[in-house]
Design an enzyme around this catalytic site. Structure first.
Site, PDB file in Angstrom:
ATOM      1  CG  HIS A 218       6.790   1.887  -4.031  1.00 28.63           C
ATOM      2  ND1 HIS A 218       6.378   2.316  -2.792  1.00 28.63           N
ATOM      3  CD2 HIS A 218       7.440   0.717  -3.843  1.00 28.63           C
ATOM      4  CE1 HIS A 218       6.748   1.420  -1.871  1.00 28.63           C
ATOM      5  NE2 HIS A 218       7.405   0.444  -2.478  1.00 28.63           N
TER       6      HIS A 218
ATOM      7  CG  HIS B 164       1.616   0.898  -7.210  1.00 25.45           C
ATOM      8  ND1 HIS B 164       2.784   1.203  -7.882  1.00 25.45           N
ATOM      9  CD2 HIS B 164       1.913   0.956  -5.895  1.00 25.45           C
ATOM     10  CE1 HIS B 164       3.748   1.437  -6.985  1.00 25.45           C
ATOM     11  NE2 HIS B 164       3.245   1.307  -5.783  1.00 25.45           N
TER      12      HIS B 164
ATOM     13  CG  ASP C 118       4.801   6.386  -3.094  1.00 26.17           C
ATOM     14  OD1 ASP C 118       4.028   6.441  -2.133  1.00 26.17           O
ATOM     15  OD2 ASP C 118       5.415   5.355  -3.419  1.00 26.17           O
TER      16      ASP C 118
ATOM     17  CG  ASP D  16       6.418   5.191   0.187  1.00 21.12           C
ATOM     18  OD1 ASP D  16       6.518   6.357  -0.262  1.00 21.12           O
ATOM     19  OD2 ASP D  16       5.880   4.259  -0.463  1.00 21.12           O
TER      20      ASP D  16
HETATM   21 ZN   LIG Z   1       5.066   3.847  -2.170  1.00 16.92          ZN
END
Ligand SMILES: [Zn+2]
Length: 335
Positions: free
Chosen positions: A158, A120, A156, A241
């Site tokens: 996200h 991120h 991932d 995740d």
């Molecule tokens: Zn994540």
């Protein structure tokens, strides 16, 4: 040639009640010696290596805020402690060490198990539990050391917004991200980068997409994109995740699903990248899922069958994504 790994647990990078904590690795750590892989030591990345992706002002600001730590530095919330600057340098260094081992041919492939995570973090800001973008830094390092083109594939749960920002205008740096649509950080729609069709590929998925969907995405999207962009190395942002019972996301993968997708990525690297592939840990907030998922990645890297199936199939039916896959292929001009 062997599989290499680095392990950077950053045991002092911790904040009360925060999901991105050292305990994420507690189930995995005692199992590391059981994998058919050789540990290599990480050394801290140099600030000039971090600066391959991040603005010098950000690097200085992080060093400064950590010195005065602990502190919360964004609303995710992302935290730092007094050790976090050094921890983040070592995490990036752990990914760089794996990348060099694979480029030099000392290792066949590698897995960088590091924290804090990185995908991120954007060139001018730390965010989303991430301080420096470990994988983007390693990709740029690879581009400086003999690789003509590299591609990051991010599974991932996200969106890898930071990696997307880092490669946005770099034609030698490709990126594919699968992610649950509608959750943090909110970016990653199909049409995010119209100037980079075929190189910057977002695959937004519905919740509980499931194992079969990821296999379809690998066959229908990853393969033709890798074939067309033709990177000499793959770097994989692996986030456990994406497991169906992760406490903060819900993409519907099982341990067998992590094995299958990782195996397909290893096979893509064999076919197109002379086997050069480095997996990099991002998220994953259930320590058992992290240990099982990491075992699956090691089995894929060492060409083994899945040795320790957690027998954890998703209780939710896979969500059909055929029309989404077709929409993405059409946008990128792949028929
Ligand atoms: Zn994540």
């Amino acid at each position: 040639m062997k599989t290499a790994f680095t392990f950077v647990p950053s045991s002092q990078h911790e904040f009360p009640d925060h999901p991105e904590r050292p305990g994420r690795l507690d189930v995995l750590e005692p199992l590391l010696h059981t994998f058919d892989a050789e540990r290599i030591e990480a050394t801290r990345a140099k600030p000039e290596q971090i600066a391959l992706v991040h603005q010098p002002q950000l690097i200085k600001a992080i060093e400064e805020v950590c010195r005065q730590g602990p502190a919360i530095i964004d609303h995710a919330p992302t935290y730092v402690t007094k050790t976090s600057y050094d921890d983040a340098l070592l995490a990036a260094g752990g990914v760089i060490a794996c990348t060099h081992a694979v480029i030099n041919g000392n290792s066949n492939n590698a897995f960088a198990i590091v924290r804090p995570p990185g995908h991120h973090a954007e060139p001018d800001r730390a965010m989303g539990f991430c301080i420096f973008n470990n994988i983007a830094i390693a990709a740029c390092e690879a581009l400086q050391h003999g690789m003509e083109r590299v591609m990051v594939i991010d599974y991932d749960a996200h969106h890898g917004n930071g990696t997307q920002a880092a490669c946005m205008d770099n034609e030698r740096f490709g990126f594919i991200s699968t992610h649950q649509w509608g959750i943090y950080p909110g970016t990653g729609w199909i049409t995010d980068a119209p100037h980079a069709k075929g190189r910057l590929v977002n695959v937004p998925l519905h919740e509980f997409a499931g194992d079969k969907t990821f296999e379809r995405v690998a066959d229908k999207i990853f393969k033709p994109i890798v074939e067309k962009f033709h990177p000499q190395m793959l770097l994989i942002s692996t986030g456990f995740d994406a497991h169906w019972n992760d406490p903060i996301t819900s993409l519907g993968l099982s341990t067998q699903g992590f094995y299958n997708i990782s195996k397909k990525l290893v096979q893509l690297a064999e076919e197109y990248c002379k086997s050069k592939i480095v997996f990099v840990l991002e998220g994953g907030y259930d320590p058992h899922n992290v240990a099982n998922g990491a075992g699956a990645v090691f089995d894929a890297l060492t060409n083994s069958p899945l040795k320790k199936d957690a027998h954890d199939p998703s209780p939710y039916p896979d969500v059909d994504h055929e029309s989404r896959i077709q929409e993405i292929l059409k946008w990128h001009g792949i028929t």
